[in-house]
Design a protein around this motif. Sequence first.
Motif, mmCIF file in Angstrom:
data_model
loop_
_atom_site.group_PDB
_atom_site.id
_atom_site.type_symbol
_atom_site.label_atom_id
_atom_site.label_comp_id
_atom_site.label_asym_id
_atom_site.label_seq_id
_atom_site.Cartn_x
_atom_site.Cartn_y
_atom_site.Cartn_z
ATOM 1 N N THR A 12 0.980 37.062 8.443
ATOM 2 C CA THR A 12 1.794 36.041 9.113
ATOM 3 C C THR A 12 2.420 36.596 10.378
ATOM 4 O O THR A 12 2.329 35.992 11.461
ATOM 5 C CB THR A 12 2.891 35.526 8.169
ATOM 6 O OG1 THR A 12 2.283 34.898 7.035
ATOM 7 C CG2 THR A 12 3.791 34.522 8.882
ATOM 8 N N VAL A 13 3.072 37.751 10.274
ATOM 9 C CA VAL A 13 3.697 38.362 11.458
ATOM 10 C C VAL A 13 2.625 38.750 12.470
ATOM 11 O O VAL A 13 2.778 38.508 13.682
ATOM 12 C CB VAL A 13 4.533 39.586 11.043
ATOM 13 C CG1 VAL A 13 5.110 40.281 12.279
ATOM 14 C CG2 VAL A 13 5.668 39.177 10.110
ATOM 15 N N TYR A 14 1.544 39.339 11.995
ATOM 16 C CA TYR A 14 0.436 39.768 12.863
ATOM 17 C C TYR A 14 -0.089 38.593 13.688
ATOM 18 O O TYR A 14 -0.257 38.684 14.913
ATOM 19 C CB TYR A 14 -0.665 40.350 11.985
ATOM 20 C CG TYR A 14 -1.855 40.934 12.703
ATOM 21 C CD1 TYR A 14 -1.984 42.313 12.875
ATOM 22 C CD2 TYR A 14 -2.881 40.118 13.195
ATOM 23 C CE1 TYR A 14 -3.091 42.867 13.520
ATOM 24 C CE2 TYR A 14 -3.976 40.658 13.843
ATOM 25 C CZ TYR A 14 -4.076 42.029 13.994
ATOM 26 O OH TYR A 14 -5.174 42.558 14.641
ATOM 27 N N ASN A 15 -0.325 37.464 13.027
ATOM 28 C CA ASN A 15 -0.909 36.308 13.710
ATOM 29 C C ASN A 15 0.074 35.657 14.681
ATOM 30 O O ASN A 15 -0.328 35.193 15.757
ATOM 31 C CB ASN A 15 -1.390 35.285 12.685
ATOM 32 C CG ASN A 15 -2.614 35.762 11.928
ATOM 33 O OD1 ASN A 15 -3.401 36.553 12.438
ATOM 34 N ND2 ASN A 15 -2.774 35.313 10.689
ATOM 35 N N PHE A 16 1.352 35.607 14.307
ATOM 36 C CA PHE A 16 2.325 35.011 15.213
ATOM 37 C C PHE A 16 2.545 35.883 16.447
ATOM 38 O O PHE A 16 2.699 35.361 17.564
ATOM 39 C CB PHE A 16 3.643 34.747 14.493
ATOM 40 C CG PHE A 16 3.706 33.382 13.871
ATOM 41 C CD1 PHE A 16 4.114 32.285 14.607
ATOM 42 C CD2 PHE A 16 3.328 33.196 12.548
ATOM 43 C CE1 PHE A 16 4.153 31.020 14.042
ATOM 44 C CE2 PHE A 16 3.361 31.936 11.969
ATOM 45 C CZ PHE A 16 3.776 30.844 12.715
#
Length: 274
Positions: A12-16
């Motif tokens: 989630t953090v990676y994609n955002f």
Amino acid sequence: MPNVLSHGQFETVYNFLSLVIASMLFTALFLLVSLPRVLPRYRQAITVAIVVCGIATYHYFRIFNSFTSAFVTPSVGGTGDYSQATGAGFNEGYRYVDWLLTVPLLLVELIAVLALARKVQRHLLVRLVPAAALMIALGYPGEISGDNGLRGLFGLLSTIPFAYILFILFTELGKSLEHQPAAVRGTLSRLRFLLLLSWGVYPVAYLLPLLNLSGADAWVAKQVGYSLADILAKAVYALIIFQVAKMKSYDDDPAFAKVELPTGEPLAPAPTHA
């Protein structure tokens, strides 16, 4: 910062973070290519918007690299939990360096696209820019502090310049809208609310530890919130500034509008109301 993230939390953090990099980078490229599509008097605002998105792109690359270095997984294919790497940590300071540079520039963008008299511009900038820098500078000690008392104190202190900026935006700057073309008054008025909406995400994320919301889920929510707020406050905001600059260019110079607008399209959009 949590010691362990699940695979889903890491992704989630990676994609955002990836989404923010793409948003900032390609907004900057679009504005750079589109710069000749506005009259010279409005190009300063678009140039500042390009600089803001460029600064954000650089810092999000640094944030992304810091994040991927801070959390690693021993599992094959990267499908297991991610633990904090030994000797590595996520550097939240990159965000504050970015905000210290870009938040004052966001206000410069807005003032520049209004194309007010120089004396009026200077009067607004000497009040708004230092207040914006002070707001960010006061928030940072609380962000890095593990003490909720200090976090609350610096959060309260940073709210003072924030409230002052809002006062200027919705009073003195509001008076300037009366001198803008009717077609852009509504857009410019709503632009102030976009700043309020996007900036409002930051204190909410900042206050999570004070609300006893901690752990991996809260940390991920904070990173997602900061990322979405930055997209709204920089990339979306810049595109609206560009649209205002185009509309004002068409209003100022009908000959320029005839060159830019498709055949049969009206020279100026229909007036909207704030």
